[in-house]
Design an enzyme around this catalytic site. Structure first.
Site, PDB file in Angstrom:
ATOM      1  N   CYS A  27      75.428  93.856  23.432  1.00 18.68           N
ATOM      2  CA  CYS A  27      76.346  94.762  22.484  1.00 18.68           C
ATOM      3  C   CYS A  27      75.920  94.205  20.963  1.00 18.68           C
ATOM      4  O   CYS A  27      76.133  92.902  21.071  1.00 18.68           O
ATOM      5  CB  CYS A  27      77.816  94.553  22.850  1.00 18.68           C
ATOM      6  SG  CYS A  27      78.516  95.615  21.917  1.00 18.68           S
TER       7      CYS A  27
HETATM    8  N1  MHO Z   1      83.202  96.533  24.579  1.00 14.56           N
HETATM    9  C1  MHO Z   1      82.251  97.717  24.156  1.00 14.56           C
HETATM   10  C2  MHO Z   1      80.845  98.428  23.990  1.00 14.56           C
HETATM   11  C3  MHO Z   1      80.349  98.267  22.624  1.00 14.56           C
HETATM   12  S1  MHO Z   1      78.665  97.572  22.083  1.00 14.56           S
HETATM   13  C4  MHO Z   1      79.171  98.833  20.286  1.00 14.56           C
HETATM   14  C5  MHO Z   1      81.864  98.228  25.677  1.00 14.56           C
HETATM   15  O1  MHO Z   1      81.984  97.527  26.804  1.00 14.56           O
HETATM   16  O2  MHO Z   1      82.296  99.712  25.835  1.00 14.56           O
HETATM   17  O3  MHO Z   1      77.977  98.102  22.940  1.00 14.56           O
END
Ligand code: MHO
Length: 223
Positions: A27
């Protein structure tokens, strides 16, 4: 009248020989903050790279990977330091974790020197760790910016502070490209301290009048 953002842009423009590193390590919110906190980093941006999907956006990035792009001053921070940090803080023993290519371990080299550094450090770490690093390594071709809400994501969660900073960095581009904003985005994730940022600003080659405005503004932010 010139704003703090204008003075910062002028200061950034005076730095000779700015280099760029482009990488994916899961991420992109977190590496945006981690690298943004490092002295020598001029600006960070998050986006998509490595795939073929046309005009990727967060909800439809196709075969692209979440990527952070780091502009840095090589007289203060080396490309080697950046990739050592990269390999220290994510799992690189398998490329695809989940959601296919979205969260891959990937490095894009911008020139042959970067490629050589990558190969050297990779070999060293593999010997040291006794494991194979599966990071995908490819020549840089293109980087597509993610939507504004993903830029300096963690800092934007601090509504009061971000609101105040917006008065000095009113456009999304000025907020995204600011060195100070990058440091503060690192601070909220505890990758740096306000005291370090103060010390660093004292060394920036900006007029004393704007230095005072910057330090004064930092003093007034409520977290
Ligand atoms: N914590 C987020 C990740 C977003 S990141 C911009 C999720 O698990 O969807 O990929």
């Amino acid at each position: 009248m010139k704003t703090i953002a204008d003075f910062e842009v002028e200061w950034q423009a005076r730095i000779p020989n700015i280099q760029t590193a482009t990488l994916g390590m899961g991420c992109f919110w977190s590496p945006d903050a981690r690298f943004g906190a490092m002295p020598g980093v001029i600006r960070t941006r998050v986006g998509f790279a490595g795939g073929t999907t046309h005009e990727p956006v967060y909800r439809q990035m196709g075969d692209h990977t979440e990527t952070v792009q780091i502009d840095f001053d090589p007289s203060l921070l080396s490309f080697e330091d950046i990739i050592r940090t990269f390999w220290a803080y994510h799992t690189s023993t398998h490329r695809v974790t989940y959601r296919e290519r979205q969260y891959m371990s990937i490095l894009f080299y911008h020139d042959q020197q970067q490629k050589q550094t990558i190969d050297k450090v990779k070999k060293e770490l593999e010997l040291e760790r006794k494991e194979t690093i599966e990071t995908e390594i490819q020549p840089f071709t293109a980087f597509i910016l993610a939507e504004d809400r993903h830029q300096k994501y963690h800092l934007k969660r601090f509504k009061q502070a971000a609101g105040m900073l917006k008065t000095s960095f009113p456009s999304e581009a000025s907020f995204m490209n600011s060195t100070l904003i990058a440091r503060l985005n690192g601070f909220v994730k505890e990758f740096g301290t306000l005291q370090n940022i103060h010390q660093e600003i004292k060394l920036w080659n900006i007029p004393d009048s704007s230095r005072h405005i910057l330090l004064d503004m930092m003093q007034k932010i409520r977290w």
